[in-house]
Design a protein around this motif. Structure first.
Motif, mmCIF file in Angstrom:
data_model
loop_
_atom_site.group_PDB
_atom_site.id
_atom_site.type_symbol
_atom_site.label_atom_id
_atom_site.label_comp_id
_atom_site.label_asym_id
_atom_site.label_seq_id
_atom_site.Cartn_x
_atom_site.Cartn_y
_atom_site.Cartn_z
ATOM 1 N N GLU A 113 -39.486 9.314 12.801
ATOM 2 C CA GLU A 113 -38.784 9.858 11.632
ATOM 3 C C GLU A 113 -37.713 10.864 12.072
ATOM 4 O O GLU A 113 -36.598 10.858 11.551
ATOM 5 C CB GLU A 113 -39.797 10.527 10.687
ATOM 6 C CG GLU A 113 -39.223 10.898 9.346
ATOM 7 C CD GLU A 113 -40.303 11.230 8.326
ATOM 8 O OE1 GLU A 113 -39.925 11.501 7.182
ATOM 9 O OE2 GLU A 113 -41.502 11.226 8.664
ATOM 10 N N THR A 114 -38.033 11.691 13.047
ATOM 11 C CA THR A 114 -37.066 12.650 13.581
ATOM 12 C C THR A 114 -35.874 11.913 14.189
ATOM 13 O O THR A 114 -34.716 12.294 13.968
ATOM 14 C CB THR A 114 -37.731 13.556 14.647
ATOM 15 O OG1 THR A 114 -38.790 14.270 14.012
ATOM 16 C CG2 THR A 114 -36.737 14.538 15.247
ATOM 17 N N ASN A 117 -33.723 10.727 11.485
ATOM 18 C CA ASN A 117 -33.078 11.896 10.890
ATOM 19 C C ASN A 117 -31.870 12.373 11.687
ATOM 20 O O ASN A 117 -30.834 12.703 11.118
ATOM 21 C CB ASN A 117 -34.113 13.026 10.799
ATOM 22 C CG ASN A 117 -34.042 13.767 9.503
ATOM 23 O OD1 ASN A 117 -33.170 13.531 8.672
ATOM 24 N ND2 ASN A 117 -34.966 14.688 9.329
ATOM 25 N N LYS A 119 -30.193 10.580 13.719
ATOM 26 C CA LYS A 119 -29.328 9.411 13.936
ATOM 27 C C LYS A 119 -29.407 8.819 15.345
ATOM 28 O O LYS A 119 -28.499 8.119 15.774
ATOM 29 C CB LYS A 119 -27.847 9.735 13.587
ATOM 30 C CG LYS A 119 -27.638 10.382 12.226
ATOM 31 C CD LYS A 119 -27.872 9.408 11.101
ATOM 32 C CE LYS A 119 -27.512 10.010 9.749
ATOM 33 N NZ LYS A 119 -28.637 10.142 8.851
ATOM 34 N N PHE A 155 -38.763 4.615 5.624
ATOM 35 C CA PHE A 155 -37.891 5.745 5.974
ATOM 36 C C PHE A 155 -36.596 5.736 5.181
ATOM 37 O O PHE A 155 -35.603 6.322 5.595
ATOM 38 C CB PHE A 155 -37.587 5.721 7.485
ATOM 39 C CG PHE A 155 -38.817 5.825 8.338
ATOM 40 C CD1 PHE A 155 -39.439 7.042 8.543
ATOM 41 C CD2 PHE A 155 -39.368 4.698 8.936
ATOM 42 C CE1 PHE A 155 -40.593 7.141 9.327
ATOM 43 C CE2 PHE A 155 -40.518 4.786 9.728
ATOM 44 C CZ PHE A 155 -41.117 6.007 9.908
ATOM 45 N N HIS A 157 -35.504 7.241 2.647
ATOM 46 C CA HIS A 157 -34.945 8.547 2.261
ATOM 47 C C HIS A 157 -34.089 9.157 3.358
ATOM 48 O O HIS A 157 -33.334 10.084 3.120
ATOM 49 C CB HIS A 157 -36.091 9.499 1.867
ATOM 50 C CG HIS A 157 -37.060 9.771 2.992
ATOM 51 N ND1 HIS A 157 -37.976 8.814 3.410
ATOM 52 C CD2 HIS A 157 -37.242 10.842 3.774
ATOM 53 C CE1 HIS A 157 -38.678 9.313 4.413
ATOM 54 N NE2 HIS A 157 -38.262 10.542 4.655
ATOM 55 N N LEU A 158 -34.180 8.618 4.575
ATOM 56 C CA LEU A 158 -33.426 9.171 5.703
ATOM 57 C C LEU A 158 -32.147 8.387 5.992
ATOM 58 O O LEU A 158 -31.286 8.867 6.723
ATOM 59 C CB LEU A 158 -34.288 9.186 6.974
ATOM 60 C CG LEU A 158 -35.567 10.014 6.887
ATOM 61 C CD1 LEU A 158 -36.403 9.808 8.132
ATOM 62 C CD2 LEU A 158 -35.233 11.479 6.716
#
Length: 159
Positions: A113-114, A117, A119, A155, A157-158
């Protein structure tokens, strides 16, 4: 051996890359297993392979004999034995595999996820869909861009 495109597949993803020695040993164990794998006494047309040093793939062509619950249980047992013997995690669905510069990486959900986030993982990054059901899907839907994968909805939302 030619396997039907509808042959069933099971993919077990390791949390770390196998060493070349481990890969040889694991393949020997799996070949011994698949050569005698049966369903209700019927031989199963089966094979095992390791791809990218991370993925154990079991394939069964059911045109000869159908896989049963008991035969699936026996395959899970051998995978659990491998997991114990090599101190790897082969059942954690929250470990996500992806490719950067043609190299496979595996991260836990939070670390992945990071990466999305910040990119490092983009909509074009290739991710692995280990939920594919058959050989045809393995060829066409296993390695897909992040934006076309089930991962994208998790994911979203990212993106």
């Amino acid at each position: 051996m030619i396997f039907s495109p509808q042959s069933r597949v099971w993919i077990y993803q390791s949390n770390r890359k196998f060493t070349s020695t481990e890969e040889v040993e694991i393949l020997q164990k799996l070949e011994a297993f698949t050569s005698q794998w049966k369903a209700h006494g019927n031989e199963l047309l089966a094979k095992a392979e390791i791809r990218y040093g991370f993925f154990i793939i079991l394939t069964v062509d059911e045109s000869q004999a159908n896989v049963t619950g008991c035969s699936i249980d026996s395959s899970v047992r051998i995978i659990k034995d491998i997991e114990l013997a090599y101190q790897v995690d082969l059942f954690n669905r929250f470990n996500i595999a992806y490719k950067i510069d043609n190299e496979v990486h595996v991260q836990g959900k939070e670390d992945f996820e990071t990466l999305v986030n910040i990119k490092n993982v983009t909509p074009e990054t290739i991710v692995f869909n280990n939920m594919v059901q058959n050989l045809d899907e393995l060829q066409t839907k296993w390695e897909v861009p992040f934006k076309n994968s089930w991962h994208a909805s998790v994911f979203a939302h990212l993106l």
